[in-house]
Design a protein around this motif. Sequence first.
Motif, PDB file in Angstrom:
ATOM      1  N   SER A   7      82.835-107.742  25.887  1.00 54.34           N
ATOM      2  CA  SER A   7      82.813-108.928  25.008  1.00 54.34           C
ATOM      3  C   SER A   7      84.201-109.090  25.772  1.00 54.34           C
ATOM      4  O   SER A   7      85.821-108.295  25.729  1.00 54.34           O
ATOM      5  N   VAL A   8      85.017-110.162  26.095  1.00 50.33           N
ATOM      6  CA  VAL A   8      85.982-111.327  25.755  1.00 50.33           C
ATOM      7  C   VAL A   8      86.330-112.632  24.867  1.00 50.33           C
ATOM      8  O   VAL A   8      85.116-112.925  25.301  1.00 50.33           O
ATOM      9  N   PHE A   9      87.568-112.269  25.124  1.00 54.75           N
ATOM     10  CA  PHE A   9      88.203-113.259  24.216  1.00 54.75           C
ATOM     11  C   PHE A   9      88.663-114.589  24.812  1.00 54.75           C
ATOM     12  O   PHE A   9      89.529-114.254  25.401  1.00 54.75           O
ATOM     13  N   LEU A  10      87.851-115.173  24.620  1.00 52.35           N
ATOM     14  CA  LEU A  10      88.447-117.064  25.439  1.00 52.35           C
ATOM     15  C   LEU A  10      88.635-117.722  24.401  1.00 52.35           C
ATOM     16  O   LEU A  10      88.440-118.206  23.480  1.00 52.35           O
ATOM     17  N   GLU A  11      90.234-117.909  24.618  1.00 58.73           N
ATOM     18  CA  GLU A  11      91.000-118.895  23.945  1.00 58.73           C
ATOM     19  C   GLU A  11      90.915-119.875  24.642  1.00 58.73           C
ATOM     20  O   GLU A  11      89.791-120.128  26.024  1.00 58.73           O
ATOM     21  N   ALA A  37      79.506-116.795  23.033  1.00 57.29           N
ATOM     22  CA  ALA A  37      79.246-117.439  22.149  1.00 57.29           C
ATOM     23  C   ALA A  37      80.267-118.301  21.386  1.00 57.29           C
ATOM     24  O   ALA A  37      81.542-117.536  21.713  1.00 57.29           O
ATOM     25  N   ASP A  38      80.395-119.874  21.365  1.00 56.52           N
ATOM     26  CA  ASP A  38      81.595-120.024  21.199  1.00 56.52           C
ATOM     27  C   ASP A  38      82.063-120.964  19.855  1.00 56.52           C
ATOM     28  O   ASP A  38      81.128-121.185  19.026  1.00 56.52           O
ATOM     29  N   THR A  39      83.024-121.307  19.345  1.00 59.14           N
ATOM     30  CA  THR A  39      83.349-122.017  18.337  1.00 59.14           C
ATOM     31  C   THR A  39      83.957-123.340  18.188  1.00 59.14           C
ATOM     32  O   THR A  39      84.339-123.380  19.811  1.00 59.14           O
ATOM     33  N   ASP A  41      87.235-123.705  18.858  1.00 60.81           N
ATOM     34  CA  ASP A  41      87.860-122.845  19.191  1.00 60.81           C
ATOM     35  C   ASP A  41      88.585-122.109  20.275  1.00 60.81           C
ATOM     36  O   ASP A  41      89.467-121.882  21.408  1.00 60.81           O
ATOM     37  N   PHE A  42      87.502-121.377  20.445  1.00 58.48           N
ATOM     38  CA  PHE A  42      87.713-120.180  20.859  1.00 58.48           C
ATOM     39  C   PHE A  42      85.843-119.622  21.202  1.00 58.48           C
ATOM     40  O   PHE A  42      85.338-120.371  20.643  1.00 58.48           O
ATOM     41  N   ILE A  44      83.800-116.441  22.848  1.00 60.02           N
ATOM     42  CA  ILE A  44      83.811-115.058  23.191  1.00 60.02           C
ATOM     43  C   ILE A  44      82.597-114.582  24.146  1.00 60.02           C
ATOM     44  O   ILE A  44      81.438-115.409  23.867  1.00 60.02           O
ATOM     45  N   ARG A  46      79.955-112.627  26.899  1.00 60.82           N
ATOM     46  CA  ARG A  46      79.370-111.705  26.740  1.00 60.82           C
ATOM     47  C   ARG A  46      79.246-111.137  27.551  1.00 60.82           C
ATOM     48  O   ARG A  46      78.603-111.791  28.498  1.00 60.82           O
ATOM     49  N   TYR A  99      74.093-110.247  16.958  1.00 60.58           N
ATOM     50  CA  TYR A  99      73.598-111.585  17.895  1.00 60.58           C
ATOM     51  C   TYR A  99      72.768-111.076  18.434  1.00 60.58           C
ATOM     52  O   TYR A  99      72.384-109.692  19.108  1.00 60.58           O
TER      53      TYR A  99
END
Lengths: 143, 430
Positions: A7-11, A37-39, A41-42, A44, A46, A99
């Motif tokens: 998983s990579v955090f994508l701002e 998966a996104d909101t 603001d940011f 993720i 996968r 998920y």
Amino acid sequence: MKLKQISVFLENKKGHLLEVLNVLSKAKINIRALSIADTSDFGILRLILPDPDKAAKILSQNKITVKETEVIAVGVSDKPGGLAEALQALNSANLNLEYMYAFVAKSKEKAVVVFRTENINAGIKALKKAGIPMLKAEEIYRI
Amino acid sequence: MFWQQDLETIDRKRLEEVQTGRLQDTVQRIWDNVPFYRDRINSAGTKPEDIKSVSDIKKLPFTSREDLLKNYPFGLVAVPRESIVRVHTSSGTTGKPKAIFFTKNDIDRGAELISRCLVMTGMRKNDVLQNMMTYGLFTGALVMHYGAEKVGVLVVPSGPGNTDRQIALMQDFKTTAIHITPSYALYLSNVFIRKGIDPRKDLNLKRAYLGAEPYSEETRKKIEEFFGIDVFNSYGLSEMNGPGVAFECQEKNGMHLWEDNFLLEIIDPATGEQVSDGERGEMVLTSLCREGMPIIRYRTRDLASVMPGKCPCGRTHRRITRITGRTDDMFIVKGVNIFPQQIENVLMGIKGVAQNYLIVLESLDHMTVQVEIEKELFDGNVTHLVNLQNAITEKLKNEILVKPKVELHEPGSLPASEGKAQRVIDNRTL
């Protein structure tokens, strides 16, 4: 049965996803499957890749926030109701699905669905009991 | 242990006599030698002979930052030019600097106060101090440097930045103490993590002196824990020598302000009236020994309060709390006064929040707080991150009464600072 997902955090900033993909591309790492998966603001990202440990290391070295997580890969028959069968098995065992995402394996007749349940081992047990075929990590990496 | 035990534990009554004599002397000197002050004091209807006790300080006018800017460069110098041996400047946010002039005696006195501070925290001749403040026009590094040398400490004048070299110096010279800004200390800790260095095992650090920027108790704890050291709070400002105005003893509970050198008042910034011990207000300082450029009733714009009661360490000089904000750091969103410190206090108390943050003011009604999350917290699950985001928003709203937009950022992605940290970005066009 269990396989590692990265998983990579994508701002939310321009070119961020591209940057991650470029790092992988430079390291000649091929991506087997991905989902985002996104909101607002940011997000993720996968990823399923042939050598998750190596990929995680390279991404970290490039200051990208990564985490390895265990997921379950299920081979779902490519016919109506195939996926429902697998979900039914988890539901009967009272397991929550955090998920999931699916991809089609090129050389096989099956769709591959990646599941992340709250409790991975319980998830595997429930699927096994229902006779849902799960794929070994090596099989997925080799696709 | 004390550096100047008789002065550090001076009887309060005797202290007041010393202060009165020095205040009278200071007022006489500026009356005689600084036309600006003579006019000011005169317009306040005061003559030097009206100062009979320290409480007569109220008869004197305040000095503001603007007064220093107006008199730049030599307007407030009280001695012949040839007695001045050093100048420091302090960059105002407005661009024009303030110049502060030192005689030889001023420099010695500044060093003496630092010696008191260092010995008070346990520093001895065999210690090694790596001085990571900026050398040059800024007072932070040089004043500390001179004081540490006076104690007999080995000083490594590294200055800030060049983090790889800092680490090598710390390892090679077995550095036992660092003088550093809080933001650079936090930045260093991230570099250590990245390089896999455990300061508790791989270094000889025992203490750190943190100053030049306000920071929270939570930040202190984070740094202490990570480095395995004692962190001492240091307060100073160029206008009053630089560091060494007030410093924490080993109790780490408030900073002793050297009242034989500085006359301390805490005032209500709105009315200018003095407030009682324990009440928060703006610190106002008068230099009592300064020769080159005496300053009376200087409005520091730093908010703090005097801690009532005696300190177990035996020093009689009153303690001030950490600086809880600056009158000019304050910003207003939706009509509410907010200090960046309040936001830092909240953030540092939340698990999963890393050290770096940024407050962005978008409009009169909207602010964004950008927060770096800790790497460990990231587990690939969106819900967990959204929960964290909501928790931060909620806690901030409870503290500052305004609901900010909270953005989560990757560790190490917000602008890192090797000097003074800029925590507030004001994008408003008013």
